[in-house]
Design a protein around this motif. Structure first.
Motif, PDB file in Angstrom:
ATOM      1  N   VAL A   1       0.814  -1.349  -0.084  1.00 44.86           N
ATOM      2  CA  VAL A   1       0.055  -0.037  -0.176  1.00 44.86           C
ATOM      3  C   VAL A   1       0.976   1.384   0.053  1.00 44.86           C
ATOM      4  CG1 VAL A   1      -1.548   1.638   1.361  1.00 44.86           C
ATOM      5  CG2 VAL A   1      -2.073  -1.055   0.948  1.00 44.86           C
ATOM      6  N   SER A   2       0.579   2.290  -1.001  1.00 47.89           N
ATOM      7  CA  SER A   2       1.117   3.423  -0.864  1.00 47.89           C
ATOM      8  C   SER A   2       0.130   4.489  -0.848  1.00 47.89           C
ATOM      9  CB  SER A   2       2.044   3.814  -2.422  1.00 47.89           C
ATOM     10  OG  SER A   2       2.762   2.956  -2.561  1.00 47.89           O
ATOM     11  N   LEU A   3       0.710   5.538   0.238  1.00 45.81           N
ATOM     12  CA  LEU A   3      -0.380   6.646   0.689  1.00 45.81           C
ATOM     13  C   LEU A   3       0.366   7.889   0.983  1.00 45.81           C
ATOM     14  CD1 LEU A   3      -2.898   6.218   3.486  1.00 45.81           C
ATOM     15  CD2 LEU A   3      -1.018   7.859   3.765  1.00 45.81           C
ATOM     16  N   THR A   4      -0.085   9.225   0.456  1.00 45.39           N
ATOM     17  CA  THR A   4       0.235  10.243   0.631  1.00 45.39           C
ATOM     18  C   THR A   4      -0.392  11.177   1.718  1.00 45.39           C
ATOM     19  OG1 THR A   4       1.452  10.395  -1.317  1.00 45.39           O
ATOM     20  CG2 THR A   4       1.081  12.450  -0.195  1.00 45.39           C
ATOM     21  N   LEU A   5      -0.108  11.857   3.037  1.00 44.77           N
ATOM     22  CA  LEU A   5      -0.496  12.710   3.695  1.00 44.77           C
ATOM     23  C   LEU A   5      -0.097  14.001   3.465  1.00 44.77           C
ATOM     24  CD1 LEU A   5      -0.540  10.699   7.001  1.00 44.77           C
ATOM     25  CD2 LEU A   5      -2.121  10.862   5.267  1.00 44.77           C
ATOM     26  N   ARG A   6      -0.830  15.163   3.408  1.00 44.82           N
ATOM     27  CA  ARG A   6      -0.479  16.535   3.244  1.00 44.82           C
ATOM     28  C   ARG A   6      -0.806  17.447   4.437  1.00 44.82           C
ATOM     29  NH1 ARG A   6       0.325  17.495  -2.179  1.00 44.82           N
ATOM     30  NH2 ARG A   6      -0.149  15.574  -3.555  1.00 44.82           N
ATOM     31  N   LYS A   7       0.165  18.471   4.474  1.00 42.71           N
ATOM     32  CA  LYS A   7      -0.084  19.553   5.788  1.00 42.71           C
ATOM     33  C   LYS A   7      -1.606  19.856   5.638  1.00 42.71           C
ATOM     34  CE  LYS A   7       4.859  20.689   6.468  1.00 42.71           C
ATOM     35  NZ  LYS A   7       5.645  21.781   6.373  1.00 42.71           N
ATOM     36  N   GLY A   8      -1.995  20.061   6.748  1.00 41.28           N
ATOM     37  CA  GLY A   8      -3.597  20.710   6.564  1.00 41.28           C
ATOM     38  C   GLY A   8      -4.532  20.231   5.936  1.00 41.28           C
ATOM     39  N   ASN A   9      -4.295  18.908   5.383  1.00 45.28           N
ATOM     40  CA  ASN A   9      -5.635  18.011   5.067  1.00 45.28           C
ATOM     41  C   ASN A   9      -5.789  16.779   5.643  1.00 45.28           C
ATOM     42  OD1 ASN A   9      -5.134  18.469   1.404  1.00 45.28           O
ATOM     43  ND2 ASN A   9      -5.128  19.819   2.769  1.00 45.28           N
ATOM     44  N   LEU A  10      -6.841  16.319   5.690  1.00 44.43           N
ATOM     45  CA  LEU A  10      -7.397  15.167   6.285  1.00 44.43           C
ATOM     46  C   LEU A  10      -7.805  14.012   5.352  1.00 44.43           C
ATOM     47  CD1 LEU A  10      -9.876  14.549   9.449  1.00 44.43           C
ATOM     48  CD2 LEU A  10     -10.193  13.213   7.182  1.00 44.43           C
ATOM     49  N   THR A  11      -6.872  13.005   5.251  1.00 44.88           N
ATOM     50  CA  THR A  11      -6.947  11.753   4.485  1.00 44.88           C
ATOM     51  C   THR A  11      -7.635  10.618   5.193  1.00 44.88           C
ATOM     52  OG1 THR A  11      -4.958  12.502   3.451  1.00 44.88           O
ATOM     53  CG2 THR A  11      -5.584  10.059   3.241  1.00 44.88           C
ATOM     54  N   ALA A  12      -8.596  10.059   4.487  1.00 40.76           N
ATOM     55  CA  ALA A  12      -9.448   8.856   5.331  1.00 40.76           C
ATOM     56  C   ALA A  12      -9.072   7.656   4.371  1.00 40.76           C
ATOM     57  CB  ALA A  12     -10.833   9.238   5.046  1.00 40.76           C
ATOM     58  N   VAL A  13      -9.019   6.515   5.369  1.00 40.68           N
ATOM     59  CA  VAL A  13      -8.966   5.330   4.740  1.00 40.68           C
ATOM     60  C   VAL A  13     -10.237   4.521   5.401  1.00 40.68           C
ATOM     61  CG1 VAL A  13      -7.629   3.123   4.937  1.00 40.68           C
ATOM     62  CG2 VAL A  13      -6.533   5.288   5.075  1.00 40.68           C
ATOM     63  N   VAL A  14     -10.690   3.857   4.383  1.00 45.07           N
ATOM     64  CA  VAL A  14     -12.452   3.380   4.582  1.00 45.07           C
ATOM     65  C   VAL A  14     -12.156   1.911   4.255  1.00 45.07           C
ATOM     66  CG1 VAL A  14     -13.507   5.428   4.536  1.00 45.07           C
ATOM     67  CG2 VAL A  14     -13.373   3.958   2.428  1.00 45.07           C
ATOM     68  N   GLY A  15     -12.974   0.983   4.552  1.00 46.03           N
ATOM     69  CA  GLY A  15     -12.763  -0.491   4.243  1.00 46.03           C
ATOM     70  C   GLY A  15     -13.804  -1.066   5.389  1.00 46.03           C
ATOM     71  N   GLU A  16     -14.030  -2.554   5.003  1.00 44.24           N
ATOM     72  CA  GLU A  16     -14.330  -3.589   5.715  1.00 44.24           C
ATOM     73  C   GLU A  16     -13.625  -3.660   7.165  1.00 44.24           C
ATOM     74  OE1 GLU A  16     -17.750  -6.319   3.565  1.00 44.24           O
ATOM     75  OE2 GLU A  16     -15.769  -5.848   2.665  1.00 44.24           O
ATOM     76  N   SER A  17     -14.266  -4.389   8.251  1.00 43.36           N
ATOM     77  CA  SER A  17     -13.354  -4.867   9.102  1.00 43.36           C
ATOM     78  C   SER A  17     -12.101  -6.143   8.397  1.00 43.36           C
ATOM     79  CB  SER A  17     -14.336  -5.528  10.112  1.00 43.36           C
ATOM     80  OG  SER A  17     -15.016  -4.766  10.744  1.00 43.36           O
ATOM     81  N   GLY A  18     -11.138  -5.873   8.910  1.00 37.24           N
ATOM     82  CA  GLY A  18     -10.066  -6.879   8.323  1.00 37.24           C
ATOM     83  C   GLY A  18      -9.565  -6.431   7.127  1.00 37.24           C
ATOM     84  N   SER A  19      -9.873  -5.174   6.355  1.00 36.58           N
ATOM     85  CA  SER A  19      -9.130  -4.784   5.335  1.00 36.58           C
ATOM     86  C   SER A  19      -7.776  -4.444   5.235  1.00 36.58           C
ATOM     87  CB  SER A  19     -10.194  -3.795   4.778  1.00 36.58           C
ATOM     88  OG  SER A  19     -10.199  -2.453   5.518  1.00 36.58           O
ATOM     89  N   GLY A  20      -7.297  -4.283   6.557  1.00 36.65           N
ATOM     90  CA  GLY A  20      -5.993  -3.736   6.837  1.00 36.65           C
ATOM     91  C   GLY A  20      -5.699  -2.076   7.240  1.00 36.65           C
ATOM     92  N   LYS A  21      -6.764  -1.509   7.249  1.00 34.45           N
ATOM     93  CA  LYS A  21      -6.745  -0.031   7.486  1.00 34.45           C
ATOM     94  C   LYS A  21      -6.230   0.331   8.652  1.00 34.45           C
ATOM     95  CE  LYS A  21     -11.651   0.516   8.643  1.00 34.45           C
ATOM     96  NZ  LYS A  21     -12.032  -0.903   8.589  1.00 34.45           N
ATOM     97  N   SER A  22      -6.247  -0.403  10.048  1.00 34.64           N
ATOM     98  CA  SER A  22      -5.882  -0.193  11.135  1.00 34.64           C
ATOM     99  C   SER A  22      -4.345  -0.837  11.248  1.00 34.64           C
ATOM    100  CB  SER A  22      -6.579  -0.989  12.362  1.00 34.64           C
ATOM    101  OG  SER A  22      -7.925  -0.126  12.295  1.00 34.64           O
ATOM    102  N   SER A  23      -4.055  -1.850  10.636  1.00 37.39           N
ATOM    103  CA  SER A  23      -2.384  -2.151  10.551  1.00 37.39           C
ATOM    104  C   SER A  23      -1.849  -1.156   9.751  1.00 37.39           C
ATOM    105  CB  SER A  23      -2.582  -3.648   9.929  1.00 37.39           C
ATOM    106  OG  SER A  23      -3.046  -4.435  10.620  1.00 37.39           O
ATOM    107  N   LEU A  24      -2.337  -0.515   8.874  1.00 36.30           N
ATOM    108  CA  LEU A  24      -1.729   0.459   7.924  1.00 36.30           C
ATOM    109  C   LEU A  24      -1.355   1.938   9.020  1.00 36.30           C
ATOM    110  CD1 LEU A  24      -0.370   1.701   5.364  1.00 36.30           C
ATOM    111  CD2 LEU A  24      -2.736   2.446   4.895  1.00 36.30           C
TER     112      LEU A  24
END
Length: 507
Positions: A270-293
């Motif tokens: 998984v590749s992901l970019t976070l920017r200053k002053g912005n809110l980035t959301a990660v969504v998905g079902e339980s077990g999709s790996g979002k909390s691990s990321l």
């Protein structure tokens, strides 16, 4: 059926034993007949291979499957009434819909009356026949769900409806000022201190429950003279221009040992970019790996491979080797405040401990006072312990402690999960205000598409450990390209539209 399935299913007994025990005690049924009844209900609940499922233990099922098994177990003795206490709390939208559809199917087939206790108004709007709204230990409104939600007659009901986030609206939901009394209030209207429609007589007399329509009643002194329109002072859209990149994750892989020398891949390149002053959301079902990321970015989990670049420098692969400055500038707010607030420390002790870890002595006291004011908590709460705070107050203390370190990145892991809509709205307002003040990049992990629509600038959709779609929030919600994203949106309760109405229960 209790809120936690741990209170309904014994972890040491196979599913078969639990059905047999219930049916033997309540119906005097033998093993063979009990097994047949269990298979019938599990099949109706959508449990795969119900005969094989009887041989398994609770820990061998997913959270959504456990909820459906618990419902089937509650229905096994053929009750006349089934009481469900928050059965869908913390479930992702897909699992939630499966559970509720299974409940509705089984309840219809078994001819059972269902009392569904929930704070999820959007869900109740789709599935309930009648709605009872309670405040301070009393019924304040009661009637057919279409009537109550489309034309609420009590100010509290109207405020709850205005606080519901929806994938169809871009504004932050409106929160309700103040706190509920937590007890029955005698001699006056309990909601008056928080009500924008309160008049002098509201604190001079106790309102009675009055009929306002066919099978519709409300407890309000001014019910005959008020027209409760949708809120016109919703928060503005939080969409912001893209800021400078502060963090980049590249090809992150997270694997866990699964026993028998096998490994499970929770996050897959998984590749992901976070920017200053912005809110980035990660969504998905339980077990999709979002909390691990999120845990990898926050430094709680070591990635199996991949890299994270933060503020122009690559972070060490081992989180323990991150510098004190790097640890300070990347903070995490847990889903459960039990993971971030020490029950033996007062709020003041907790915040001063965080300040002591990261700030110079001369700045600590002023910083604690400033951050407490920023999250709109009174200084008298400094002497209170976590068990003396409401759920929303505890979550705001957790947000305050994260921002106290003056971070560049804050990871928020399901911070509104399990909260009622008014508390949820207050938490979102707090997060948006703190982010704007500190120009912080926020990574919001959530399964609530309404929350994401209201507050996020960018969205990543994860499934099975991989990102299947990403984009600016407005674009992704307006025109999702991946089937999985479209399925997630279809599974979400269709709550308020742009006009503040419940289209699913329109009269």
């Amino acid at each position: 059926m209790p809120q936690e399935v741990g209170g309904a299913l014994h972890p040491s007994f196979r599913i078969r034993q639990q059905f047999r025990e219930s049916l033997r005690i309540n119906r005097g049924i033998g093993k063979a007949e009990a097994d047949a009844r269990a298979i019938e209900l599990l099949e109706g609940a959508g449990i795969p291979e119900p005969q094989a499922a009887l041989k398994r233990y609770p820990h061998e099922f997913s959270g959504g499957q456990l909820q459906r098994i618990a419902i089937a177990l509650a229905l096994a003795p053929r009750p006349d009434l089934l009481v469900l206490d928050e059965p869908t709390t913390a479930l992702d939208v897909t699992t939630q819909r499966i559970v509720v559809e299974a409940l509705r199917k089984l309840a219809t087939e078994e001819h059972v009356a269902v009392l569904f206790i929930s704070h999820d108004i959007a869900l109740l709007g789709e599935y309930a026949d009648e709605l009872v709204v309670m405040y301070a230990g009393e019924i304040v409104e009661h009637g057919p769900v279409a009537s109550v939600l489309s034309r609420p007659r009590h100010p509290y009901t109207r405020a709850l409806v205005d606080a519901v986030p929806s994938p169809g609206r871009t504004e932050l939901p409106a929160s309700i000022p103040g706190l509920p009394p937590g007890r029955v209030v005698e001699g006056e209207c309990a909601f008056a201190p928080r009500c924008s429609y309160a008049a002098p007589r509201c604190v001079e007399e106790k309102p009675a429950l009055r009929t306002v329509g066919v099978d519709h009643s409300a407890r309000c002194c001014r019910v005959s003279e008020l027209t409760l329109d949708a809120a016109t002072e919703l928060g503005e859209s939080v969409a912001r221009a893209p800021g400078d990149v502060i963090l980049t994750a590249r090809d992150v892989v997270v694997e866990y040992n699964a026993g028998n020398r096998s490994r499970v891949r929770a996050v897959d390149k998984v590749s992901l970019t976070l920017r200053k002053g912005n809110l980035t959301a990660v969504v998905g079902e339980s077990g999709s790996g979002k909390s691990s990321l999120g845990h990898v970015i926050a430094g709680l989990q070591r990635p199996s491979s991949g890299s994270i670049e933060f503020d122009g420098a690559e972070l060490p692969e081992d989180p323990m080797r991150r510098s004190k400055l790097q640890r300070r500038r990347i903070q995490l707010v847990f889903q459960s405040t039990s993971g971030s607030l020490n029950p033996r420390r007062s709020v003041g002790d907790h915040l001063h401990h965080v300040a002591g870890c990261f700030l110079e002595p001369a700045r600590r006291q002023a910083a604690v006072e400033e951050v407490l004011e920023s999250v709109q908590l009174s200084s008298h709460l400094l002497n209170r312990y976590p068990n003396e705070l409401s759920g929303g107050q505890k979550q705001r203390v957790a947000i305050a402690s994260a921002f106290l370190a003056d971070p560049a990145v804050v990871v928020c892991d399901e911070i509104t999960s399990g909260q009622d809509v008014s508390v949820q709205a207050a938490i979102l307002e707090t997060l948006a205000r703190m982010q704007a003040t500190h120009d912080t990049a926020v990574l919001l992990i959530s399964h609530d598409l309404g929350v994401v629509r209201a507050i996020a600038d960018d969205v990543y959709v994860m499934r099975g450990g991989s990102v299947v779609e990403q984009g600016r929030t407005d674009d992704l919600f307006a025109s999702p390209q991946h089937d999985y994203t479209r399925n997630l949106m279809a599974a979400a309760p269709q709550a308020l539209d742009a006009a503040g109405a419940f289209p699913s229960v329109a009269p």
